[in-house]
Design an enzyme around this catalytic site. Structure first.
Site, PDB file in Angstrom:
ATOM      1  N   ASP A 235       0.851  -1.201   0.000  1.00  0.00           N
ATOM      2  CA  ASP A 235       0.000   0.000   0.000  1.00  0.00           C
ATOM      3  C   ASP A 235       0.888   1.255   0.000  1.00  0.00           C
ATOM      4  OD1 ASP A 235      -2.738   1.068   2.233  1.00  0.00           O
ATOM      5  OD2 ASP A 235      -2.235   1.573   0.158  1.00  0.00           O
TER       6      ASP A 235
ATOM      7  N   GLY B 273       1.071 -10.060   4.328  1.00  0.00           N
ATOM      8  CA  GLY B 273       2.140  -9.281   4.993  1.00  0.00           C
ATOM      9  C   GLY B 273       1.679  -8.863   6.380  1.00  0.00           C
TER      10      GLY B 273
ATOM     11  N   TYR C 132      -1.118  -8.257   7.514  1.00  0.00           N
ATOM     12  CA  TYR C 132      -2.359  -8.905   8.007  1.00  0.00           C
ATOM     13  C   TYR C 132      -2.143 -10.373   8.376  1.00  0.00           C
ATOM     14  CZ  TYR C 132      -5.279  -4.823   7.038  1.00  0.00           C
ATOM     15  OH  TYR C 132      -5.844  -3.566   7.049  1.00  0.00           O
TER      16      TYR C 132
HETATM   17  N1  APR Z   1       5.556  -5.328  -4.766  1.00  0.00           N
HETATM   18  C1  APR Z   1       4.952  -6.520  -4.663  1.00  0.00           C
HETATM   19  N2  APR Z   1       4.610  -7.079  -3.490  1.00  0.00           N
HETATM   20  C2  APR Z   1       4.910  -6.400  -2.363  1.00  0.00           C
HETATM   21  C3  APR Z   1       5.541  -5.135  -2.392  1.00  0.00           C
HETATM   22  C4  APR Z   1       5.865  -4.610  -3.675  1.00  0.00           C
HETATM   23  N3  APR Z   1       6.456  -3.420  -3.807  1.00  0.00           N
HETATM   24  N4  APR Z   1       5.699  -4.725  -1.104  1.00  0.00           N
HETATM   25  C5  APR Z   1       5.204  -5.692  -0.321  1.00  0.00           C
HETATM   26  N5  APR Z   1       4.734  -6.700  -1.063  1.00  0.00           N
HETATM   27  C6  APR Z   1       4.112  -7.946  -0.636  1.00  0.00           C
HETATM   28  C7  APR Z   1       4.450  -8.412   0.749  1.00  0.00           C
HETATM   29  O1  APR Z   1       5.676  -9.158   0.733  1.00  0.00           O
HETATM   30  C8  APR Z   1       3.273  -9.312   1.036  1.00  0.00           C
HETATM   31  O2  APR Z   1       3.532 -10.618   0.509  1.00  0.00           O
HETATM   32  O3  APR Z   1       2.724  -7.704  -0.596  1.00  0.00           O
HETATM   33  C9  APR Z   1       2.120  -8.698   0.225  1.00  0.00           C
HETATM   34  C10 APR Z   1       1.057  -8.027   1.088  1.00  0.00           C
HETATM   35  O4  APR Z   1       1.662  -7.462   2.234  1.00  0.00           O
HETATM   36  P1  APR Z   1       1.153  -6.041   2.835  1.00  0.00           P
HETATM   37  O5  APR Z   1       1.521  -4.970   1.919  1.00  0.00           O
HETATM   38  O6  APR Z   1       1.653  -5.980   4.234  1.00  0.00           O
HETATM   39  O7  APR Z   1      -0.444  -6.129   2.823  1.00  0.00           O
HETATM   40  P2  APR Z   1      -1.425  -6.908   3.790  1.00  0.00           P
HETATM   41  O8  APR Z   1      -0.794  -8.056   4.435  1.00  0.00           O
HETATM   42  O9  APR Z   1      -2.657  -7.128   2.984  1.00  0.00           O
HETATM   43  O10 APR Z   1      -1.726  -5.854   4.938  1.00  0.00           O
HETATM   44  C11 APR Z   1      -2.458  -4.706   4.586  1.00  0.00           C
HETATM   45  O11 APR Z   1      -0.768  -3.328   5.488  1.00  0.00           O
HETATM   46  O12 APR Z   1       0.316  -1.780   4.247  1.00  0.00           O
HETATM   47  C12 APR Z   1      -0.697  -1.937   5.133  1.00  0.00           C
HETATM   48  O13 APR Z   1      -2.235  -0.202   4.595  1.00  0.00           O
HETATM   49  C13 APR Z   1      -2.005  -1.590   4.519  1.00  0.00           C
HETATM   50  O14 APR Z   1      -3.176  -1.727   6.576  1.00  0.00           O
HETATM   51  C14 APR Z   1      -2.926  -2.389   5.357  1.00  0.00           C
HETATM   52  C15 APR Z   1      -2.141  -3.649   5.618  1.00  0.00           C
END
Ligand code: APR
Length: 353
Positions: free
Chosen positions: A33, A118, A120
């Site tokens: 995000d 990630g 979550y």
């Molecule tokens: N490109 C591709 N994948 C990515 C990138 C990137 N630049 N950055 C992180 N990831 C991967 C992580 O390794 C993970 O496997 O995206 C996946 C999702 O992780 P998160 O971004 O932490 O998302 P999520 O687990 O759904 O949690 C959402 O985290 O960032 C906050 O605002 C968001 O509150 C929300 C929560």
């Protein structure tokens, strides 16, 4: 290949839409995000503010601003609470809703991060399986190129035992082949040395006492057999042309009682490519495509080698990718998901899902 698992930073992808793993506020955060908002710039945040949030399992779409793609689809995944609170269904809904939006906006390609895996806390390997299952189901009815973007290896957890077995298989066969190749080269050298030696002391070998003076090297061994005169016409040779790749593929689909679409979907080959293969008896596919069909048809190793040969390829023992494919075929495991897990763990390119 309609589904591709790639290791990439999603903000760099030039596909039609990328999916953001957002939170209910849609006002940015960490992880993917944060990366998307940083890369897109302030315009994205301003548009998101007008959306008034998003429910878990739902999806909303915005422009992409400074990102190289056209749209950003924001979806909110479930927080992992042990797996007994409807997390799987909510996560499935994230993928389904996002794909639906991508379709409505006529996207031809879309990229997903592993939603919820990630911050979550959704176990990455389970999150990946949910992603593949929902995307595969969607692609049975729709044509779209879908990337599943893996940001770290934790998404793949093949069992220690499977990893060890494959590693052993590679070590045995990989070394073997190199030895073979090395042996061939040595044998070649030795043969020419022996031949030279024989030429020089040809007489010695068959005489009782060693010959002291240098003997003339044998110029050529006159063989008794008369030279075989080639007796075939071009038509004869052309008549021997074997069944083509395309002919074998269609024959195998019939023999397995599959429909064309069942086969190319299972091989994760798109409809257009399949119709090219079906309509051109001499079509030669890429090696990965030929292997994907062999796996989809669950061919044994000999049949796989035969099908590959018809496409002009062979399974090489000096190629880890080929050895891993061979390992799975030998073990009768045609689960393309597990094959990809192994390929991923050994840093090899993946077969389409
Ligand atoms: N490109 C591709 N994948 C990515 C990138 C990137 N630049 N950055 C992180 N990831 C991967 C992580 O390794 C993970 O496997 O995206 C996946 C999702 O992780 P998160 O971004 O932490 O998302 P999520 O687990 O759904 O949690 C959402 O985290 O960032 C906050 O605002 C968001 O509150 C929300 C929560």
């Amino acid at each position: 290949m309609p589904i591709q698992i790639i290791r990439e930073d999603i903000t760099k992808l030039r596909c039609d839409a990328i999916v953001n793993a957002a939170n209910n506020s849609l006002l940015g955060g960490g992880g993917v995000d944060g990366a998307i908002h940083r890369a897109a710039g302030k315009g994205l945040l301003l548009e998101c503010m007008k959306l008034k949030g998003c429910k878990t399992g739902q999806a909303k779409i915005t422009g992409a601003y400074k990102l190289p793609c056209k749209y950003v689809i924001h979806t909110v995944g479930p927080v992992w609470r042990g797996g007994t609170n409807g997390e799987k269904e909510l996560l499935e809904s994230c993928y389904r809703e996002s794909l639906q939006l991508a379709k409505e906006y006529e996207c031809e390609s879309v990229a997903f991060p592993l939603i919820s895996s990630g911050v979550y806390g959704y176990p990455k390997d389970q999150a990946l399986r949910v992603a593949i299952d929902v995307i595969s189901a969607f692609l049975l009815e729709n044509d779209m190129l879908v990337y599943v973007v893996i940001f770290d290896k934790a998404a793949y957890k093949i069992s220690e035992k499977l990893f060890a077995d494959i590693k052993e298989y590679i070590d045995d066969h990989y070394v073997e082949t190199h030895t073979d190749a090395h042996f061939e080269r040595m044998r070649g050298e030795q043969c020419s040395q022996i031949l030279e030696a024989e030429e020089v002391c040809f007489e010695t070998t068959f005489l009782d006492e060693p010959v002291t003076q240098q003997v003339e090297p044998v110029k050529e061994l006159s063989l008794a057999m008369p030279k075989q005169v080639a007796k075939f016409s071009l038509e004869d040779k052309l008549g021997e042309i074997d069944e083509s790749f395309s002919e074998m593929l269609l024959r195998k689909i019939d023999e397995k009682g599959m429909t064309d679409s069942e086969c190319y979907k299972k091989a994760n080959v798109d409809r257009k490519l399949f119709s090219k293969i079906r309509n051109n008896v001499h079509y030669s596919p890429s090696k990965t495509t030929a292997i994907a069909f062999a796996i989809a048809l669950e061919l044994n190793l000999e049949e796989t080698k035969d099908m590959l040969m018809k496409a002009g390829f062979a399974l090489s023992h000096s190629n880890k990718f080929d050895l891993i494919i061979e390992y799975f075929i030998q073990s009768g495991n045609y689960n393309i998901f597990e094959i990809n897990e192994a390929l991923f763990m050994f840093d090899q390119s993946l077969l389409g899902m």
